[in-house]
Design an enzyme around this catalytic site. Structure first.
Site, PDB file in Angstrom:
ATOM      1  N   ASN A 458      -0.141  38.770  -9.846  1.00 17.16           N
ATOM      2  CA  ASN A 458      -1.544  38.618 -10.245  1.00 17.16           C
ATOM      3  C   ASN A 458      -2.416  38.285  -9.050  1.00 17.16           C
ATOM      4  OD1 ASN A 458      -0.326  36.038  -9.996  1.00 17.16           O
ATOM      5  ND2 ASN A 458      -2.015  35.132 -11.131  1.00 17.16           N
ATOM      6  N   CYS A 460      -3.186  35.541  -7.804  1.00 15.25           N
ATOM      7  CA  CYS A 460      -2.741  34.389  -6.998  1.00 15.25           C
ATOM      8  C   CYS A 460      -1.244  34.382  -6.747  1.00 15.25           C
ATOM      9  CB  CYS A 460      -3.175  33.076  -7.663  1.00 15.25           C
ATOM     10  SG  CYS A 460      -4.939  32.981  -7.999  1.00 15.25           S
ATOM     11  N   GLU A 462       1.459  34.061  -8.490  1.00 15.13           N
ATOM     12  CA  GLU A 462       2.415  33.174  -9.146  1.00 15.13           C
ATOM     13  C   GLU A 462       2.913  33.696 -10.495  1.00 15.13           C
ATOM     14  OE1 GLU A 462      -1.268  31.656 -11.282  1.00 15.13           O
ATOM     15  OE2 GLU A 462      -0.720  32.810  -9.512  1.00 15.13           O
TER      16      GLU A 462
END
Length: 777
Positions: A458, A460, A462
């Protein structure tokens, strides 16, 4: 000194120095080391000589306290927060028409809810599911004293971004009320006989700052707004004109609701590929990325900021070289997209070729499917992107890559692997991206690998869940009851949804509350799935099938400093290993208990949870890697309970960046090291000094800052955590601008070999770095 003070109702009183002194006593209560006289001198120097308002006096206290914040006296940030609190209390009392007292600063809770529901600011569910008596009871449970936990920047962030105002922008909601409203809304669909208890438990967790909800939940829960509660989404783009444009539309619809978006483009044909047999007609992925870039800019997030989109591509895609240059500031602007972020999906074989200084082949995914003839059990064509090493019930990626590389007809571009890596690292040092996504490591550890493939991550890095493209099946004219309509039929793919909240490690661990905290956090996350209404139907469907959540953490460096553990130590690695094992155990157990109560997720059967592979593959049950807080026998017992009862959530653990919410809680972000001992927040007319949390003569020795730390030590800790995290972690690398290419490459090789699933930003600053104060003798 001023002569008059003008009150909010325009009453004027004589200025009273004694009241200034009493105000100072209240602001400094419990902050015994701070000098009252210095504060008052700073306040009086900022007041006009004729008359002042009460608000100006409060602001003078804020500014005077902020000017005194330093590394030596960090607690002035709490004095400034209390002055800001006083201002918030007074404004809320005025706007809500009640009298605020120092010992009773909050007004009645029920009138607040009824007024804001009537005005269309709060949701009707708050009155439909709770009686007046229950709301009065919850109001009596609110703890104004917990407002004293905020430092100034945390309280300012909360008040500016999250508290509910009326449509004229006036303060209506106070901090503890925001937490109670979130708790009420997240628990409103729970059974009536346990709802109140669960609301109070969720409020306990948030009010004491043992945890934070993710920004969309913090901002939108209980409010009648267009935003939703999930943090981010991941789409997989089908290789068709309809698929590409439908994806762009879906991204726009989610972006306007405040969601961060990840987009995997590895299935889209490369530049120069054929379209319907016409040779050299495809323009490749870059023009479509530029379309997404325009979407990010033009469809903003609820009028507050431009959309946030990350695009991912495989390192074996023919367009990878152009993709790596997306964000550079030179070259052909028609091949640039400056407003999106980008990530590269890397198989083990590529990293091996980088190490061996071998060659690497690039392919068009459309040509691979057409020429190679690989198919799944349902007869659907497969490309290289659909395989990984040790694939579950299929051939491995390296076998398929070698087969494609040897095919006499399949076209390819061959380049030295190290040249691609150089281009990648050059972009990282200039722009901070691309992110690194180690696809084989991710898929081998995927507890739901029997049901799909993880292609990318995604915004970020994670979130790591099963993905597949949504495919347009047919479009037809249908006439019914005299009405003709165009009906479009689609086969929904796995469209990933991220539902997040995070543990405040530096408060929850020393307080010994993890066993109580994690179950209510998992329940809160699980309830978001049922409450949330996502416009993109395939995302809503995927959410219901997998019920994935992402329990995270922040305040790691803060916790290590409190515990007296140096970042660059074997002790820190061991501590991470044991702590994150415990959190994981509690999360799995909590989800299993929810499954007993509410049912398992739809695709549980066949998963690594159901077979027990999840537990054996991580060494939890065989006694070879016994933890400090959880024994092998406890893991074995839990594995059997999961087999019998199921588990509520397909994925459970993901560590997000926590930028805003860690600021509210006054701690260090995520798993990141402290950036600076004393940082500054820039405002329009002034700067706010922000010392490290709990900075004192003890902790300063454990607050070695990010750019001075050995990044290999950070990787070692991340590796120890990764075994216990079924998804990923937003892990940043901090490098000096003069880092040697060989040293930079060694960091990436180390991260990959250590079993990390991804790396997030590469952060570099071209500034002179002063001597580390935490290391000075």
């Amino acid at each position: 000194m001023p002569q008059l003070v003008t009150k909010p109702n325009n009453r004027q009183l004589a200025f009273d120095e004694i009241r200034i002194s009493v105000y100072a006593d209240r602001v400094l209560s419990g902050l015994d080391k701070l000098d009252k006289d210095r504060l008052i001198r700073g306040v009086t120097s900022k007041l006009r000589r004729d008359e002042v308002t009460g608000d100006e006096i409060s602001n003078a206290f804020v500014m005077a306290a902020l000017e005194l914040v330093s590394k030596e006296e960090p607690d002035w940030k709490f004095a400034a927060a209390r002055a800001l609190l006083t201002s918030l209390y007074k404004k809320a009392a005025t706007h809500r028409r009640y009298k605020s007292y120092a010992d009773e600063p909050y007004g009645a809770f029920y009138p607040l809810i009824t007024e804001l529901v009537e005005k269309g600011i709060y949701r009707q569910e708050l009155l439909d599911y709770y009686t007046k008596e229950q709301i009065d009871e919850l109001g009596a449970s609110i703890l104004p004293k917990n407002d004293l936990l905020f430092d100034y920047i945390g309280l300012l962030t909360l008040s500016e971004r999250y508290l509910a105002n009326d449509f004229d922008g006036r303060v209506m909601e106070l901090p503890q009320e925001r937490y109670m409203i979130i708790a009420m809304y997240l628990m409103h669909q729970e059974p009536a006989d346990k709802r109140m208890e669960l609301v109070k438990e969720a409020y306990w967790a948030m009010s004491n700052m043992y945890m934070t909800a993710a920004t969309p939940t913090m901002s939108n829960a209980g409010k009648k707004v267009a935003g939703q509660l999930s943090s981010c989404f991941i789409d997989t783009v089908d290789d068709s004109l309809e698929g590409i444009f439908d994806s762009n539309t879906d991204v726009a619809r989610l972006s306007k609701m405040g969601g961060g978006i990840g987009v995997y483009l590895g299935k889209v044909r490369a530049r120069g590929s054929d379209i319907r047999g016409h040779k050299n007609t495809s323009s490749g992925v870059i023009p479509w990325i530029r379309q997404l870039n325009n979407t990010a800019v033009s469809v903003d997030q609820l009028g507050t900021r431009k959309g946030a989109i990350a695009v991912y591509l495989d390192v074996f895609h023919k367009d990878i070289l152009a993709f790596l240059d997306l964000k550079l500031n030179n070259g052909d602007e028609r091949m640039r997209a400056h407003d999106v972020f980008h990530g590269v999906c890397l198989p083990d074989l590529f990293m091996e070729q980088v190490e061996a200084r071998g060659e690497w082949n690039l392919f068009c995914p459309h040509e691979v499917k057409k020429v190679m003839g690989w198919k799944d059990e349902n007869g659907r064509p497969l490309g290289l992107e659909d395989f990984y090493d040790e694939s579950f019930g299929a051939g491995s990626f390296r076998e398929k890559y070698e087969e494609a590389s040897q095919h006499p007809i399949l076209s390819r571009i061959t380049v030295p692997a190290i040249d691609i890596m150089k281009r990648l690292m050059k972009s990282q040092l200039e722009t901070g991206t691309p992110y690194m996504f180690y696809r084989d490591t991710v898929n081998r550890a995927n507890p739901n690998r029997a049901h799909g493939m993880v292609y990318s991550s995604n915004l970020c890095t994670e979130i790591m869940q099963n993905q597949s493209p949504t495919v347009v099946e047919k479009e037809e004219l249908v006439t019914k009851d005299g009405q003709t309509r165009i009906v479009i039929s689609k086969i929904p793919g796995d469209f990933v949804v991220c539902n997040l909240n995070s543990i405040h490690l530096a408060r929850a661990v020393p307080a010994g509350v993890l066993d109580r905290l994690v179950p209510i956090q998992v329940r809160m996350l699980d309830n978001v799935i049922d409450i949330n209404n996502i416009e993109v139907l395939q995302a809503q469907y995927t959410n219901s099938q997998y019920r994935a959540v992402g329990l995270g953490t922040f305040g790691l460096h803060h916790l290590l400093a409190l515990e007296g553990i140096r970042w660059e130590s074997d002790e820190a690695v061991t501590y991470n290993d044991h702590l994150y094992e415990k959190i994981n155990y509690l999360a799995v157990k909590s989800s299993m208990e929810l499954a007993k109560e509410k049912g398992r997720y739809a695709k549980f059967e066949g998963s690594d949870w159901s077979t027990g592979h999840y537990f054996t593959s991580r060494g939890y049950t065989d006694g070879t890697r016994e933890g400090k807080f959880v024994t092998s026998s406890e893991w074995s017992e839990l594995a059997e309970e999961v087999k019998q009862n199921g588990i509520r959530n397909a994925w459970l653990f993901a560590i997000a960046p926590n930028g805003s919410t860690s600021i509210i809680a006054g701690s260090t972000a995520s798993i990141d090291p402290l950036y600076e001992l004393l940082s500054y927040e820039e405002k329009t007319t002034y700067k706010i000094a922000n010392p490290a949390p709990d900075l004192n003569e003890k902790t300063i020795w454990y607050y070695k800052t990010a750019f001075l730390l050995d990044q290999h030590a950070s990787i070692n800790m991340a590796s120890a955590r990764q075994r216990h995290i079924d998804q990923g972690q937003s892990f940043n690398l901090y490098v000096r601008p003069d880092i040697k290419a060989t040293e930079f490459l060694e960091l990436h090789i180390h991260a990959w070999k250590s079993g990390m699933k991804s790396t997030y930003y590469v952060r570099s600053r071209a500034l002179t770095i002063e001597e580390c104060e935490s290391c000075a003798s």
